[in-house]
Design a protein around this motif. Structure first.
Motif, PDB file in Angstrom:
ATOM      1  N   GLU A   1       0.766  -1.341  -0.044  1.00  0.00           N
ATOM      2  CA  GLU A   1      -0.143   0.060   0.063  1.00  0.00           C
ATOM      3  C   GLU A   1       0.947   1.227  -0.299  1.00  0.00           C
ATOM      4  O   GLU A   1       0.614   2.213  -0.793  1.00  0.00           O
ATOM      5  N   GLN A   2       1.802   1.302   0.827  1.00  0.00           N
ATOM      6  CA  GLN A   2       2.665   2.461   0.759  1.00  0.00           C
ATOM      7  C   GLN A   2       3.596   2.704  -0.593  1.00  0.00           C
ATOM      8  O   GLN A   2       3.713   3.625  -1.000  1.00  0.00           O
ATOM      9  N   GLN A   3       3.736   1.525  -0.997  1.00  0.00           N
ATOM     10  CA  GLN A   3       4.628   1.484  -2.227  1.00  0.00           C
ATOM     11  C   GLN A   3       3.783   2.268  -3.516  1.00  0.00           C
ATOM     12  O   GLN A   3       3.944   2.866  -4.327  1.00  0.00           O
ATOM     13  N   LEU A   4       2.415   1.731  -3.456  1.00  0.00           N
ATOM     14  CA  LEU A   4       1.510   2.208  -4.515  1.00  0.00           C
ATOM     15  C   LEU A   4       1.416   3.827  -4.401  1.00  0.00           C
ATOM     16  O   LEU A   4       0.996   4.356  -5.208  1.00  0.00           O
ATOM     17  N   PHE A   5       1.326   4.303  -3.039  1.00  0.00           N
ATOM     18  CA  PHE A   5       1.123   5.297  -2.690  1.00  0.00           C
ATOM     19  C   PHE A   5       2.432   6.379  -3.456  1.00  0.00           C
ATOM     20  O   PHE A   5       2.125   7.530  -3.924  1.00  0.00           O
ATOM     21  N   LEU A   6       3.588   5.971  -2.982  1.00  0.00           N
ATOM     22  CA  LEU A   6       4.845   6.450  -3.592  1.00  0.00           C
ATOM     23  C   LEU A   6       4.769   6.634  -5.049  1.00  0.00           C
ATOM     24  O   LEU A   6       4.993   7.709  -5.571  1.00  0.00           O
TER      25      LEU A   6
ATOM     26  N   ALA B   1       2.326  11.397 -10.682  1.00  0.00           N
ATOM     27  CA  ALA B   1       1.540  12.455 -10.697  1.00  0.00           C
ATOM     28  C   ALA B   1       2.672  13.619 -11.173  1.00  0.00           C
ATOM     29  O   ALA B   1       2.248  14.676 -11.999  1.00  0.00           O
ATOM     30  N   ILE B   2       3.814  13.557 -10.750  1.00  0.00           N
ATOM     31  CA  ILE B   2       4.903  14.379 -10.935  1.00  0.00           C
ATOM     32  C   ILE B   2       5.012  14.385 -12.517  1.00  0.00           C
ATOM     33  O   ILE B   2       5.311  15.566 -13.220  1.00  0.00           O
ATOM     34  N   LEU B   3       5.145  13.129 -13.207  1.00  0.00           N
ATOM     35  CA  LEU B   3       5.311  13.200 -14.571  1.00  0.00           C
ATOM     36  C   LEU B   3       4.122  13.888 -15.333  1.00  0.00           C
ATOM     37  O   LEU B   3       4.165  14.666 -16.388  1.00  0.00           O
ATOM     38  N   HIS B   4       2.918  13.593 -15.049  1.00  0.00           N
ATOM     39  CA  HIS B   4       1.661  14.179 -15.660  1.00  0.00           C
ATOM     40  C   HIS B   4       1.687  15.868 -15.332  1.00  0.00           C
ATOM     41  O   HIS B   4       1.243  16.367 -16.214  1.00  0.00           O
ATOM     42  N   MET B   5       1.968  16.227 -14.038  1.00  0.00           N
ATOM     43  CA  MET B   5       2.057  17.589 -13.622  1.00  0.00           C
ATOM     44  C   MET B   5       2.974  18.223 -14.891  1.00  0.00           C
ATOM     45  O   MET B   5       2.659  19.311 -15.442  1.00  0.00           O
ATOM     46  N   GLY B   6       4.089  17.662 -15.227  1.00  0.00           N
ATOM     47  CA  GLY B   6       5.087  18.231 -16.207  1.00  0.00           C
ATOM     48  C   GLY B   6       4.515  18.233 -17.594  1.00  0.00           C
ATOM     49  O   GLY B   6       5.156  19.040 -18.412  1.00  0.00           O
ATOM     50  N   ASN B   7       3.259  17.874 -17.772  1.00  0.00           N
ATOM     51  CA  ASN B   7       2.725  17.817 -19.261  1.00  0.00           C
ATOM     52  C   ASN B   7       1.448  18.717 -19.224  1.00  0.00           C
ATOM     53  O   ASN B   7       0.875  19.038 -20.262  1.00  0.00           O
ATOM     54  N   ILE B   8       1.292  19.197 -18.234  1.00  0.00           N
ATOM     55  CA  ILE B   8      -0.009  20.271 -18.142  1.00  0.00           C
ATOM     56  C   ILE B   8       0.580  21.716 -18.875  1.00  0.00           C
ATOM     57  O   ILE B   8       1.508  22.275 -18.700  1.00  0.00           O
ATOM     58  N   GLU B   9      -0.372  21.981 -19.747  1.00  0.00           N
ATOM     59  CA  GLU B   9      -0.238  23.012 -20.553  1.00  0.00           C
ATOM     60  C   GLU B   9      -0.995  24.389 -19.993  1.00  0.00           C
ATOM     61  O   GLU B   9      -2.082  24.560 -19.653  1.00  0.00           O
ATOM     62  N   PHE B  10      -0.145  25.363 -19.975  1.00  0.00           N
ATOM     63  CA  PHE B  10      -0.553  26.723 -19.542  1.00  0.00           C
ATOM     64  C   PHE B  10      -0.886  27.700 -20.463  1.00  0.00           C
ATOM     65  O   PHE B  10       0.029  27.671 -21.526  1.00  0.00           O
ATOM     66  N   ASN B  11      -2.191  28.216 -20.352  1.00  0.00           N
ATOM     67  CA  ASN B  11      -2.493  28.940 -21.540  1.00  0.00           C
ATOM     68  C   ASN B  11      -2.269  30.516 -21.121  1.00  0.00           C
ATOM     69  O   ASN B  11      -2.675  30.867 -20.103  1.00  0.00           O
TER      70      ASN B  11
ATOM     71  N   ASN C   1      -7.968  19.252 -19.471  1.00  0.00           N
ATOM     72  CA  ASN C   1      -6.356  18.657 -19.673  1.00  0.00           C
ATOM     73  C   ASN C   1      -6.355  17.251 -19.133  1.00  0.00           C
ATOM     74  O   ASN C   1      -6.447  17.316 -17.805  1.00  0.00           O
ATOM     75  N   GLU C   2      -6.049  16.663 -19.748  1.00  0.00           N
ATOM     76  CA  GLU C   2      -5.751  15.028 -19.555  1.00  0.00           C
ATOM     77  C   GLU C   2      -4.809  14.847 -18.352  1.00  0.00           C
ATOM     78  O   GLU C   2      -5.075  14.336 -17.198  1.00  0.00           O
ATOM     79  N   HIS C   3      -3.858  15.524 -18.305  1.00  0.00           N
ATOM     80  CA  HIS C   3      -2.824  15.414 -17.170  1.00  0.00           C
ATOM     81  C   HIS C   3      -3.086  16.060 -16.007  1.00  0.00           C
ATOM     82  O   HIS C   3      -2.747  15.778 -15.014  1.00  0.00           O
ATOM     83  N   LEU C   4      -3.949  17.189 -16.001  1.00  0.00           N
ATOM     84  CA  LEU C   4      -4.278  17.778 -14.936  1.00  0.00           C
ATOM     85  C   LEU C   4      -5.384  16.962 -14.205  1.00  0.00           C
ATOM     86  O   LEU C   4      -5.298  16.562 -12.948  1.00  0.00           O
ATOM     87  N   LEU C   5      -6.303  16.359 -15.025  1.00  0.00           N
ATOM     88  CA  LEU C   5      -7.144  15.363 -14.307  1.00  0.00           C
ATOM     89  C   LEU C   5      -6.616  14.145 -13.589  1.00  0.00           C
ATOM     90  O   LEU C   5      -6.942  13.770 -12.703  1.00  0.00           O
ATOM     91  N   ILE C   6      -5.415  13.636 -14.470  1.00  0.00           N
ATOM     92  CA  ILE C   6      -4.954  12.385 -13.866  1.00  0.00           C
ATOM     93  C   ILE C   6      -4.048  12.797 -12.577  1.00  0.00           C
ATOM     94  O   ILE C   6      -4.136  12.074 -11.549  1.00  0.00           O
ATOM     95  N   ALA C   7      -3.327  13.809 -12.544  1.00  0.00           N
ATOM     96  CA  ALA C   7      -2.428  14.249 -11.470  1.00  0.00           C
ATOM     97  C   ALA C   7      -3.347  14.396 -10.171  1.00  0.00           C
ATOM     98  O   ALA C   7      -3.093  14.183  -9.158  1.00  0.00           O
ATOM     99  N   ALA C   8      -4.566  15.309 -10.592  1.00  0.00           N
ATOM    100  CA  ALA C   8      -5.581  15.538  -9.373  1.00  0.00           C
ATOM    101  C   ALA C   8      -5.855  14.415  -8.808  1.00  0.00           C
ATOM    102  O   ALA C   8      -5.934  14.233  -7.400  1.00  0.00           O
ATOM    103  N   LYS C   9      -6.308  13.353  -9.469  1.00  0.00           N
ATOM    104  CA  LYS C   9      -6.766  11.938  -8.943  1.00  0.00           C
ATOM    105  C   LYS C   9      -5.537  11.291  -8.053  1.00  0.00           C
ATOM    106  O   LYS C   9      -5.831  10.732  -7.294  1.00  0.00           O
ATOM    107  N   LEU C  10      -4.493  11.313  -8.884  1.00  0.00           N
ATOM    108  CA  LEU C  10      -3.272  10.364  -8.366  1.00  0.00           C
ATOM    109  C   LEU C  10      -3.090  11.123  -6.790  1.00  0.00           C
ATOM    110  O   LEU C  10      -2.661  10.542  -5.875  1.00  0.00           O
ATOM    111  N   LEU C  11      -3.143  12.490  -6.722  1.00  0.00           N
ATOM    112  CA  LEU C  11      -2.696  13.086  -5.579  1.00  0.00           C
ATOM    113  C   LEU C  11      -3.765  13.444  -4.530  1.00  0.00           C
ATOM    114  O   LEU C  11      -3.533  13.826  -3.555  1.00  0.00           O
ATOM    115  N   GLY C  12      -4.933  12.915  -4.924  1.00  0.00           N
ATOM    116  CA  GLY C  12      -6.089  12.934  -3.962  1.00  0.00           C
ATOM    117  C   GLY C  12      -6.640  14.612  -3.964  1.00  0.00           C
ATOM    118  O   GLY C  12      -7.196  14.798  -2.864  1.00  0.00           O
ATOM    119  N   LEU C  13      -6.535  15.210  -4.917  1.00  0.00           N
ATOM    120  CA  LEU C  13      -6.909  16.754  -4.816  1.00  0.00           C
ATOM    121  C   LEU C  13      -8.021  16.894  -5.672  1.00  0.00           C
ATOM    122  O   LEU C  13      -8.335  16.146  -6.784  1.00  0.00           O
TER     123      LEU C  13
END
Length: 217
Positions: free
Chosen positions: A118-123, A129-139, A152-164
């Motif tokens: 469980e801890q590993q999956l959290f890590l 999420a860090i990888l997806h954050m790097g692909n977010i495009e700012f207009n 934005n696909e990467h915004l949606l995925i990053a938020a879900k992975l980080l629980g935000l």
């Protein structure tokens, strides 16, 4: 375990990018009683920038290598050349190294240290999420502001992975707060400042997950 703090550089395919302070305690008879260690000086900048022919930390490429196994499907990872934070150095592979094989070695090492599945999956979720954050495009918008598309696909995925909440992550990547006496003012960020803030966000998340809460800087 090297996957969490080592990376390929132009001089060394497995270069340690962190320092470690070790403290030994002895009793009056000079017999060893206790040992503790503290991770220091992690090269956080490598998360968001790699020079030519260098790689980010091994763990990112290992996660991409096992992206198709059932346990990793929820991370929505792709080949390293699809992520900004793993393609900069244009060296996604290391000669005679199988990133999928070393992933399992790394995971077994974490188990041996008492880090649960469980801890590993959290890590892994934080790192993905860090990888997806790097692909977010700012207009770039008018009046020195910027925005992120809600779909934005990467915004949606990053938020879900980080629980935000998506809306909150979307807002605070493009805004900052300033305190003036008893008043807090929300201000828009320019595109370049928002991008720099996103990179700092990713560096900070790496700090607190390296490795799993042990201190780093």
């Amino acid at each position: 375990m090297e996957a969490l703090g080592n990376a390929k550089t132009i001089r060394n395919d497995n270069s340690s990018r962190f320092g470690k302070y070790v403290e030994l305690e002895f009793d009056k008879t000079a017999e060893h009683r206790r040992c503790s260690h503290l991770y220091l000086l992690l090269e956080k900048s490598r998360v968001v920038f790699q020079a030519s022919n260098e790689r980010n930390y091994h763990i990112f490429y290992q996660l991409c290598a096992v992206r198709d196994i059932p346990e990793m499907k929820h991370l929505h990872l792709k080949h390293p050349d699809k992520f900004r934070f793993t393609r900069m150095g244009k060296a996604p592979e290391i000669d005679n190294v199988d990133d999928s094989e070393t992933f399992y070695e790394m995971s077994e090492g974490l188990f041996n240290l008492g880090i649960t599945e469980e801890q590993q999956l959290f890590l892994f979720s934080v790192l993905a999420a860090i990888l997806h954050m790097g692909n977010i495009e700012f207009n770039e918008e008018r009046n020195d502001s910027c925005s992120i598309n809600s779909d934005n696909e990467h915004l949606l995925i990053a938020a879900k992975l980080l629980g935000l909440e998506v809306a909150q992550l979307q807002k605070w990547l493009c805004h900052k707060t300033l305190k003036a006496r008893n008043e807090t003012v929300v201000m828009s960020l320019k595109q370049k400042d928002a991008f720099a803030g996103m990179e700092a966000f990713c560096e900070t998340y790496l700090r607190f997950s390296f490795p799993l809460g042990r201190e780093a800087s």
